[in-house]
Motif scaffolding. Structure first.
Motif: not given
Length: 122
Positions: A82-94
């Protein structure tokens, strides 16, 4: 060895240590981008795949559920990917790339080797 070969090897070693050389291959690869449905319906065990979607649920410390609109699949993602300082939630496209572990009995999953954040899903 000739003097020019020694100098060339020394320059290459210094450039490599300084991080100045990088892989630049941009041709076709065996890594296929596909939908979750295509993955589950057609991919072979150990296939190298790329998926785009949202991590809609964390199932355990390093296991998540990825959804792309065609289906859901478990993905195993080590924390350091996971990239640092980039929060990922259920709305984040990865976008995840990794190796598909197809199970005949049990749950198939993708062992993720790389994760890229594409942005907030729309």
């Amino acid at each position: 060895m000739s003097k020019s070969i020694v100098l060339t090897l020394a320059a290459l070693a210094l450039a490599t240590q300084a991080g100045l050389t990088q892989a630049q291959y941009v041709g076709p690869s065996s890594n296929q981008q596909m939908s979750v449905k295509e993955l589950l319906d057609t991919a072979r065990d150990d296939a190298v795949v790329t998926l785009r979607g949202k991590l809609v649920k964390q199932l355990s410390d390093d296991t998540y559920l990825l959804e792309d609109g065609t289906g859901r699949v478990q993905v195993e993602i080590d924390r350091h990917l996971f990239p640092p300082n980039q929060p990922v939630d259920a709305n984040t496209l990865v976008e995840v790339s990794g190796e598909f572990d197809k199970e005949v009995i049990g749950t198939s999953e993708v062992e993720v080797k790389a994760l890229r954040i594409l942005g907030a899903a729309k």
